[in-house]
Design a protein around this motif. Structure first.
Motif, PDB file in Angstrom:
ATOM      1  N   TYR A  65       0.813  -1.163   0.124  1.00 32.69           N
ATOM      2  CA  TYR A  65      -0.015  -0.135  -0.080  1.00 32.69           C
ATOM      3  C   TYR A  65       0.720   1.386   0.134  1.00 32.69           C
ATOM      4  CZ  TYR A  65      -3.858   3.339   1.368  1.00 32.69           C
ATOM      5  OH  TYR A  65      -4.670   4.379   1.385  1.00 32.69           O
ATOM      6  N   GLU A  96     -17.637   1.650  -1.703  1.00 29.57           N
ATOM      7  CA  GLU A  96     -16.451   1.901  -1.548  1.00 29.57           C
ATOM      8  C   GLU A  96     -15.561   0.519  -1.439  1.00 29.57           C
ATOM      9  OE1 GLU A  96     -14.690   4.846  -2.082  1.00 29.57           O
ATOM     10  OE2 GLU A  96     -16.800   5.313  -2.574  1.00 29.57           O
ATOM     11  N   GLU A  97     -16.208  -0.473  -0.580  1.00 31.25           N
ATOM     12  CA  GLU A  97     -15.716  -1.721  -0.309  1.00 31.25           C
ATOM     13  C   GLU A  97     -15.616  -2.429  -1.704  1.00 31.25           C
ATOM     14  OE1 GLU A  97     -14.419  -5.105   2.198  1.00 31.25           O
ATOM     15  OE2 GLU A  97     -13.809  -3.123   1.695  1.00 31.25           O
ATOM     16  N   ARG A 126     -12.764  -1.413  -3.692  1.00 34.22           N
ATOM     17  CA  ARG A 126     -11.610  -1.900  -2.900  1.00 34.22           C
ATOM     18  C   ARG A 126     -11.213  -3.471  -3.524  1.00 34.22           C
ATOM     19  NH1 ARG A 126      -9.225  -5.180   0.952  1.00 34.22           N
ATOM     20  NH2 ARG A 126     -11.491  -5.802   1.612  1.00 34.22           N
ATOM     21  N   PRO A 146     -10.770  -4.117  -8.111  1.00 35.58           N
ATOM     22  CA  PRO A 146      -9.916  -3.075  -8.694  1.00 35.58           C
ATOM     23  C   PRO A 146     -10.440  -2.919 -10.358  1.00 35.58           C
ATOM     24  CG  PRO A 146      -8.436  -4.912  -8.332  1.00 35.58           C
ATOM     25  CD  PRO A 146      -9.983  -5.380  -7.652  1.00 35.58           C
ATOM     26  N   CYS A 168      -4.253  -3.052  -7.262  1.00 30.08           N
ATOM     27  CA  CYS A 168      -5.003  -4.300  -6.910  1.00 30.08           C
ATOM     28  C   CYS A 168      -4.358  -4.852  -5.736  1.00 30.08           C
ATOM     29  CB  CYS A 168      -5.296  -5.147  -8.015  1.00 30.08           C
ATOM     30  SG  CYS A 168      -3.903  -5.908  -8.496  1.00 30.08           S
ATOM     31  N   ASN A 207      -4.599  -2.655  -2.375  1.00 29.56           N
ATOM     32  CA  ASN A 207      -5.919  -2.535  -1.892  1.00 29.56           C
ATOM     33  C   ASN A 207      -6.177  -3.937  -0.955  1.00 29.56           C
ATOM     34  OD1 ASN A 207      -6.690   0.142  -2.564  1.00 29.56           O
ATOM     35  ND2 ASN A 207      -7.854  -0.699  -4.338  1.00 29.56           N
ATOM     36  N   ARG A 208      -5.291  -4.760  -0.990  1.00 19.29           N
ATOM     37  CA  ARG A 208      -5.363  -6.160  -0.109  1.00 19.29           C
ATOM     38  C   ARG A 208      -4.114  -6.193   0.847  1.00 19.29           C
ATOM     39  NH1 ARG A 208      -8.635 -10.074  -2.688  1.00 19.29           N
ATOM     40  NH2 ARG A 208     -10.041  -9.028  -4.218  1.00 19.29           N
ATOM     41  N   PHE A 228      -5.583  -3.022   5.768  1.00 21.27           N
ATOM     42  CA  PHE A 228      -7.008  -3.467   5.773  1.00 21.27           C
ATOM     43  C   PHE A 228      -7.036  -4.938   6.584  1.00 21.27           C
ATOM     44  CE2 PHE A 228      -6.179  -1.197   1.918  1.00 21.27           C
ATOM     45  CZ  PHE A 228      -7.103  -0.160   1.796  1.00 21.27           C
ATOM     46  N   PRO A 282      -7.891  -8.624   4.570  1.00 22.32           N
ATOM     47  CA  PRO A 282      -8.065  -7.776   3.296  1.00 22.32           C
ATOM     48  C   PRO A 282      -8.698  -8.683   2.113  1.00 22.32           C
ATOM     49  CG  PRO A 282      -5.952  -8.629   3.560  1.00 22.32           C
ATOM     50  CD  PRO A 282      -6.503  -8.819   4.715  1.00 22.32           C
ATOM     51  N   HIS A 335      -9.302   3.304  -0.150  1.00 26.80           N
ATOM     52  CA  HIS A 335      -8.478   2.320  -0.962  1.00 26.80           C
ATOM     53  C   HIS A 335      -7.900   3.127  -2.140  1.00 26.80           C
ATOM     54  CE1 HIS A 335     -11.707   3.478  -3.899  1.00 26.80           C
ATOM     55  NE2 HIS A 335     -12.693   3.383  -2.792  1.00 26.80           N
ATOM     56  N   ALA A 382      -8.203   2.617  -5.590  1.00 19.25           N
ATOM     57  CA  ALA A 382      -9.020   2.108  -6.743  1.00 19.25           C
ATOM     58  C   ALA A 382      -8.847   3.442  -7.802  1.00 19.25           C
ATOM     59  CB  ALA A 382     -10.182   1.793  -6.363  1.00 19.25           C
TER      60      ALA A 382
END
Length: 399
Positions: free
Chosen positions: A50, A274-275, A278, A281, A313, A316-317, A322, A325, A337, A339
């Motif tokens: 991230y 939003e989720e 995330r 992607p 991608c 975001n994991r 997160f 994740p 995120h 994205a």
């Protein structure tokens, strides 16, 4: 470059449509700066964590303009054109972006909501009339964002199949030959030139007419920039949302509760969208950047002139940001995120994309509460070899 026994190819292979390549979890753990070979055959550094991805997206030394220099490494054999939003850095990028930014502000998008709602209801009405089962991609995920962007830009919706064919090939990573990519790019450019000529003769109440006026009266826009801008907005304005809409509905349908997970309350709906952004992607990585100076990333010195890819991608994991994740958690709040990117190239159309997703999912949940997958989860396949993630098809049924 860091030495590894084997240089990985980018993008990593996706084994299923339900999850990211496992490669990314390994890279985050063991090789946060990995050497990869891009579809063009050139090498790049791939960032998977991230914080590093965020740096790549926002650090001025990671340049978009440098990607179009003849000597720079390329992602594909047919890179984006110079003179477009994707291939400029500030201050040129800022000048160009400011010409269209007004059309995509949160306020302008708020005013468009009732019309976006109408377009969604109209398409869902047609889907209901035709009856199930249906391919959600064809019935809704494709025509809906296209109808919105066509109306905003002033492009005839009737021409959608034509420019859909062009933009699919233009966005190819490995799915098409360089020759095909170039031919389709020229075809779309020619089509848009014709449209611009029409707007000059008879301007409408649309963004393309506004840009033609800026070009002709105020002059801070060249003809090439105008056509490139139109192409960028048309392609980016539908391809990404088409993909995310399909993968989002697929995510909801394979979780207990299905479309019942879509709340009617606006604040809760915003969180769910939003989720979904995330975990689904738009593509594997942010567009390519090339370093203009040496830069240290994740403890590795990346020399000037290197290609760098921030794998959005994967960022975001990242479990450090997160918790759990890989789990879709509709009520998740916290770290934003990536994205839509980060920094000066943060997606111009983010407010519009968010509105489209919120409106589409809410309308879909109201109209088709019993929507379900018509095939086993593992039969749903991701269209590979493109810059954007998109399902090949999404067969759905309802009661």
């Amino acid at each position: 470059m860091p030495h590894h026994s084997s240089v990985r190819s980018y993008p990593p292979v996706r084994r299923s449509a339900t999850d990211l390549p496992e490669e990314y979890a390994r890279l985050r753990a063991d090789a946060p700066v990995a050497e990869v070979v891009m579809p063009s055959g050139d090498r790049a550094y791939l960032m998977s964590r991230y914080d590093d991805v965020r740096t790549v997206l926002s650090d001025a030394r990671c340049s978009r303009a440098a990607t179009v220099l003849p000597e720079s490494p390329k992602l594909t054999a047919v890179p984006f054109d110079a003179g477009g939003l994707f291939t400029m850095d500030p201050p040129e990028h800022t000048r160009l972006r400011s010409l269209v930014a007004g059309a995509f502000t949160a306020r302008r998008v708020e005013l468009m909501r009732p019309r976006i709602q109408e377009l969604a209801e109209e398409l869902l009405g047609r889907m209901a009339e035709r009856g199930g089962p249906a391919d959600f991609n064809e019935a809704f995920a494709f025509p809906f964002p296209v109808a919105v962007i066509c109306e905003l830009l002033g492009v005839p919706f009737a021409d959608r199949e034509m420019f859909r064919g062009w933009s699919d090939v233009i966005l190819s990573l490995t799915a098409h030959t360089p020759q095909e990519m170039l031919e389709h790019k020229l075809a779309l450019g020619g089509y848009l030139q014709g449209l611009v000529a029409e707007k000059r003769r008879a301007p409408g109440d649309d963004l393309l007419s506004e840009l033609v006026e800026v070009r002709d009266e105020k002059g801070p826009l060249t003809e090439h920039e105008l056509i490139t801008m139109a192409m960028t907005l048309l392609i980016a304005g539908h391809e990404t949302t088409v993909g995310v809409l399909g993968t989002s509905v697929f995510t909801l349908l394979r979780h207990d509760g299905g479309l019942g997970l879509v709340p009617s309350d606006q604040e809760a709906l915003t969180a769910v969208v939003e989720e979904l952004l995330r975990v689904n992607p738009i593509g594997d990585g942010g567009p390519l950047r090339v370093t203009t100076a040496d830069i240290e990333l994740a403890g590795t010195k990346v020399p000037a002139g290197s290609a760098v890819i921030g794998a959005i991608c994967s960022a975001n994991r990242d479990a450090s940001r997160f918790p759990e994740p890989d789990r879709f958690t509709p009520s998740r709040r916290g770290t934003p995120h990536l994205a839509f990117g980060h920094g000066p190239h943060y997606c111009l159309g983010a407010p519009l994309a968010r509105a489209e997703l919120q409106i589409a999912l809410a309308a879909l949940a109201r109209r088709f509460p019993s929507l379900r997958l018509e095939v086993p989860v593992e039969d749903v396949k991701m269209h590979t070899g493109l810059l954007v993630n998109r399902l090949e098809s999404l067969p759905v049924g309802w009661d």
